[in-house]
Design an enzyme around this catalytic site. Structure first.
Site, mmCIF file in Angstrom:
data_model
loop_
_atom_site.group_PDB
_atom_site.id
_atom_site.type_symbol
_atom_site.label_atom_id
_atom_site.label_comp_id
_atom_site.label_asym_id
_atom_site.label_seq_id
_atom_site.Cartn_x
_atom_site.Cartn_y
_atom_site.Cartn_z
ATOM 1 N N CYS A 341 0.792 -1.230 0.000
ATOM 2 C CA CYS A 341 0.000 0.000 0.000
ATOM 3 C C CYS A 341 0.829 1.287 0.000
ATOM 4 O O CYS A 341 0.509 2.207 -0.767
ATOM 5 C CB CYS A 341 -1.051 -0.003 1.097
ATOM 6 S SG CYS A 341 -0.727 -1.047 2.500
ATOM 7 N N ARG A 370 7.081 -10.955 5.604
ATOM 8 C CA ARG A 370 6.630 -10.605 6.944
ATOM 9 C C ARG A 370 7.281 -11.574 7.904
ATOM 10 O O ARG A 370 7.294 -12.777 7.651
ATOM 11 C CB ARG A 370 5.106 -10.736 7.063
ATOM 12 C CG ARG A 370 4.377 -9.759 6.161
ATOM 13 C CD ARG A 370 2.877 -9.836 6.360
ATOM 14 N NE ARG A 370 2.219 -9.004 5.352
ATOM 15 C CZ ARG A 370 0.912 -8.955 5.143
ATOM 16 N NH1 ARG A 370 0.108 -9.694 5.887
ATOM 17 N NH2 ARG A 370 0.400 -8.186 4.213
ATOM 18 N N GLN A 388 0.737 -11.423 -3.076
ATOM 19 C CA GLN A 388 -0.726 -11.384 -3.083
ATOM 20 C C GLN A 388 -1.192 -10.958 -4.469
ATOM 21 O O GLN A 388 -0.444 -10.325 -5.199
ATOM 22 C CB GLN A 388 -1.239 -10.339 -2.087
ATOM 23 C CG GLN A 388 -0.927 -10.663 -0.647
ATOM 24 C CD GLN A 388 -1.399 -9.558 0.281
ATOM 25 O OE1 GLN A 388 -1.255 -8.387 -0.039
ATOM 26 N NE2 GLN A 388 -1.946 -9.940 1.418
ATOM 27 N N ASP A 390 -2.689 -8.482 -5.075
ATOM 28 C CA ASP A 390 -2.990 -7.282 -4.314
ATOM 29 C C ASP A 390 -3.390 -6.147 -5.251
ATOM 30 O O ASP A 390 -2.854 -6.047 -6.355
ATOM 31 C CB ASP A 390 -1.702 -6.884 -3.574
ATOM 32 C CG ASP A 390 -1.960 -5.938 -2.427
ATOM 33 O OD1 ASP A 390 -3.124 -5.756 -2.052
ATOM 34 O OD2 ASP A 390 -0.969 -5.391 -1.910
ATOM 35 N N HIS A 392 -4.913 -1.811 -4.978
ATOM 36 C CA HIS A 392 -5.473 -0.707 -4.207
ATOM 37 C C HIS A 392 -6.279 0.156 -5.140
ATOM 38 O O HIS A 392 -5.811 0.531 -6.205
ATOM 39 C CB HIS A 392 -4.353 0.082 -3.526
ATOM 40 C CG HIS A 392 -3.652 -0.742 -2.497
ATOM 41 N ND1 HIS A 392 -2.502 -1.448 -2.766
ATOM 42 C CD2 HIS A 392 -3.994 -1.044 -1.218
ATOM 43 C CE1 HIS A 392 -2.156 -2.128 -1.689
ATOM 44 N NE2 HIS A 392 -3.037 -1.913 -0.739
ATOM 45 N N LYS A 472 -13.992 -3.615 7.131
ATOM 46 C CA LYS A 472 -13.593 -4.570 6.101
ATOM 47 C C LYS A 472 -14.596 -5.705 5.947
ATOM 48 O O LYS A 472 -15.407 -5.952 6.838
ATOM 49 C CB LYS A 472 -12.213 -5.139 6.423
ATOM 50 C CG LYS A 472 -12.165 -5.895 7.737
ATOM 51 C CD LYS A 472 -10.824 -6.566 7.959
ATOM 52 C CE LYS A 472 -10.830 -7.339 9.272
ATOM 53 N NZ LYS A 472 -9.636 -8.156 9.460
ATOM 54 N N HIS A 518 -8.234 -1.495 -0.061
ATOM 55 C CA HIS A 518 -7.269 -2.591 -0.197
ATOM 56 C C HIS A 518 -8.095 -3.819 -0.542
ATOM 57 O O HIS A 518 -9.099 -4.077 0.124
ATOM 58 C CB HIS A 518 -6.568 -2.902 1.123
ATOM 59 C CG HIS A 518 -5.908 -1.741 1.788
ATOM 60 N ND1 HIS A 518 -4.556 -1.664 1.956
ATOM 61 C CD2 HIS A 518 -6.409 -0.619 2.349
ATOM 62 C CE1 HIS A 518 -4.251 -0.555 2.608
ATOM 63 N NE2 HIS A 518 -5.357 0.098 2.865
#
Length: 646
Positions: A341, A370, A388, A390, A392, A472, A518
């Site tokens: 992000c 991580r 991911q 992923d 945004h 979320k 996200h």
RNA sequence: GCCAACGUAGCUCAGCUGGUAGAGCAGCUGAUUCGUAAUCAGCAGGUCCCCGGUUCGAGUCCGGGCGUUGGCUCCA
């Protein structure tokens, strides 16, 4: 209070009984055999003890040892029997409490000077069988808080006294007794210990009191119990099936990925495994064209200032890896990204934006790292290095609704493709420590809830469980074995646009703050990969199979023909190989099946002469010789349509 | 990070109470040219996870570490 009540049974019949009759007494009047097997009642849909008096008109179902709820009652009672067995073997051991999880296991915690050893479990199990054989009746008594405390302190149950204090004022306090054993318990329980047909203790582990790692560690024992040996055997057969489908095992057997101690919890995808991984990404890329995403590529290592600005340094530092060059080791100045992000915020802020540009959807398959504590990592489902699908989405507050709707389409479409049928949806709302104005939160939450309702899907609200930066929606899928996995997530974020001072110019020429969404559909590609492997038990649909076609020549006289068949497949962009090894056909078929290749093409003299191949579909028998053109069309069609059928 | 179990050939595993390692599969070589789930024979392959200790002697016992597994906890 009426002196007689009407009880509606599942067959629709209504019977009259004197008020205050117990569930057990009703069962006895319905039938002796039923009464013998009953373990509880379901009164107006609620599971109750069979000693419960019925005071009003009710709908009643008698729960027997054969019902699924009967199993729960049996395991709950087995918990007590286990605790009893431990106390018989080691008198004075303080007990905490038992519990059942969703996987047909029960557990009970004890304060015990040392961890329980496997030999202890055997002894406890033997003692449990003895108690079952003694056929002790379970008795329920309701007591005052004072009496409960008195009984527990007389029995030296220090932990139980703490548990007693946690029972809310006004709740009924009940005790269950069988033989010498007494436990504070809500019930329900079986009539007699002999209704517990088969028990097996599974394992022991440490467990923190009340699940809080600041508390003392108690010793926990897990076990399971069923009405019969047959059901217990079926339980172990299910476990065996889970082991058979374990993605770690499949990953090894199918040569997809491995792990190495030099990079703990970080998967190495082998050539075959990487094909599958990339096929997932390619699929997403194609769908991104449809849904209007733009893919970006962003760095791996960032100045730590970025994470201070984004808030990760303060809130997520213990999960981050730091990466310092030799000349600046005094300070932690660089960090490997745990999320995409902030990069995307930098990209957004690098240019002026008009409301006409929004929504801007930036997708990123960037590798994330991580630091996960050593005890929590497992296989592909919890790793330290992953990517991911992923993205945004930067949009105006007004666009949130349409973006969410589009995401639902995307998510459901994707889960359909993989045949994840049962999906649970959770809406998590504003937590206590939340950033931003309450009104903005409430608006966002209502938009999310309205989108879900509009879609007509059931969802559960997890009040206060949202991230501190926004509410979320999480999607939990059930795999082929019914296990739950959290994959997709949609998170609204009001904080990062604020921290990075992101703006756009609206139609009134005013500067406004965009909202950031996200979202990930597979979630972590690694986790999805693992879940998908288990879901398909390794039998990947043709479009995902690392090797789609294997040509099996019967003798080396047909090598050239086999090669030409393989080349044709490759021209049609299929992943094909020839098994040239000097082995018999049976051996090659066995190997092809073991590697779960969807299409095996057997070629011998006959096929070479006729221009055919003998088709053998995964886990099926010979389909017979067919023209080469027909077969290649069939296979490429299955791949192109992403069919799960061969 | 905490509790427990486990770590032996590429893989799956055996190795009793301490006397310096074994099988099957895979691999390699040779023979076999074979029609729908394992052809035969031979060969080669191991710092018994790592470090330290006890012992005349450690795969085996003890301590520490690493990793894996099952739990706990955590999961922005």
């Amino acid at each position: 209070m009426a002196s007689t009540i009407h009880v509606t049974l599942p067959d629709g019949s209504i019977r009259e009984f004197p008020a205050g009759i117990t569930v057990l007494a009703v069962a006895e009047q319905v039938g002796q055999r039923l009464a013998h097997e009953t373990v509880a009642g379901k009164v107006n849909g609620r599971l109750v003890d069979l000693r419960t008096p019925l005071e009003d008109d009710v709908e009643l179902r008698i729960v027997t040892t054969r019902d699924p709820e009967g199993g729960e009652v049996i395991r709950h009672s087995a918990e007590h029997v286990m605790a009893d067995a431990v106390k018989r073997l080691w008198p004075g051991t303080p007990i905490d409490a038992g519990r059942q999880d969703h996987s047909e296991k029960f557990q009970y915690d004890f304060r015990f000077a040392r961890p329980f050893q496997p030999e202890d479990l055997e002894r406890i199990e033997d003692e449990m069988r003895r108690i079952v054989k003694e056929d002790l009746p379970f008795e329920r008594t309701e007591v005052s808080r004072r009496d409960a405390a008195k009984i527990m302190s007389e029995r030296g149950e220090a932990i139980k006294l703490i548990r007693l204090e946690d029972i809310p004022e006004g709740d009924t306090i009940s005790l269950y007794r069988h033989g010498e054993f007494v436990d504070l318990c809500r019930g329900p329980h079986v009539q007699r210990t002999s209704q517990i047909g088969a028990v097996k203790l599974l394992e022991a582990s440490g467990a923190y009191f009340k699940g809080d790692e600041r508390n003392e560690m108690l010793q926990r024992i897990y076990g399971t119990a069923f009405a019969s040996k047959k059901e217990l055997d079926a339980y172990f057969a299910r476990l065996e099936e889970i082991r058979r489908r374990d993605h770690r095992r499949l990953g090894k057997e199918l040569d997809l990925f491995s792990f190495h101690p030099e990079a703990p919890a970080s998967p190495f995808f082998h050539p075959r495994g990487a094909i599958v991984y990339n096929a997932l990404i390619e699929h997403m890329r194609e769908r991104y064209l449809h849904y209007g995403y733009q893919e970006v590529i962003t760095p791996q290592i960032f100045d730590v200032e970025l994470w201070k600005r984004s808030g990760h340094y303060d809130n997520y530092r213990e999960n981050m890896f730091f990466a310092d060059a030799f000349d600046d080791v005094q300070e932690r100045s660089s960090s490997i990204k745990p999320m995409n992000c902030p990069s995307h915020c930098l990209l957004y802020s690098g240019a002026a934006h008009s409301y006409r540009d929004l929504p801007l959807r930036l997708a990123d398959f960037g590798r994330l790292h991580r630091y996960e504590r050593s005890g929590v990592v497992t296989g592909l489902t919890r790793v330290r290095s992953f990517a991911q699908d992923d993205a945004h989405i930067f949009c105006t507050p007004e666009q949130i609704g349409s973006e969410i709707r589009s995401l639902f389409d995307f998510i459901f479409e994707t889960y359909d493709l993989f045949a994840f049928a049962e999906i649970e949806i959770y809406l998590s709302t504003r937590p206590e420590k939340a950033m931003g104005e309450v009104a903005v939160w409430e608006h966002a939450e209502s938009v999310l809830a309205a989108s879900l309702e509009e879609r007509g899907v059931a969802f559960t609200v997890n009040a206060g469980d949202g991230a501190f930066y926004g509410p979320k929606i999480d999607f939990v899928v059930h795999d082929a074995l019914g296990r739950e996995w959290q994959l997709a997530t949609i998170q609204l974020d009001f904080m990062l646009p604020e921290r990075f001072e992101l703006t756009y110019i609206d139609s009134e020429n005013a500067e406004r703050r965009p909202v950031m969404i996200h979202r990930a559909i597979f979630g972590s590609l690694e986790r999805f990969y693992g879940v998908m492997l288990e879901h398909f038990a390794g039998d990947l649909p043709p479009w995902l199979a690392p090797e789609q076609v294997r040509v099996l020549p019967i003798t080396d006289a047909v090598t050239d023909y086999a090669e030409s068949v393989c080349s044709l497949m490759k021209e049609r962009r299929l992943r094909a190989e020839v098994d040239h090894r000097n082995e018999k056909l049976g051996y090659k078929i066995r190997e092809g099946e073991a590697m779960k290749v969807p299409y095996l093409l057997v070629v011998g003299e006959r096929e070479a002469q006729e221009g055919t191949v003998s088709l053998r579909l995964r886990h099926r028998r010979d389909e017979g010789a067919q023209p080469l053109g027909t077969v290649v069309d069939r296979i490429s069609n299955a791949v192109r349509t992403r069919s799960r059928e061969l």
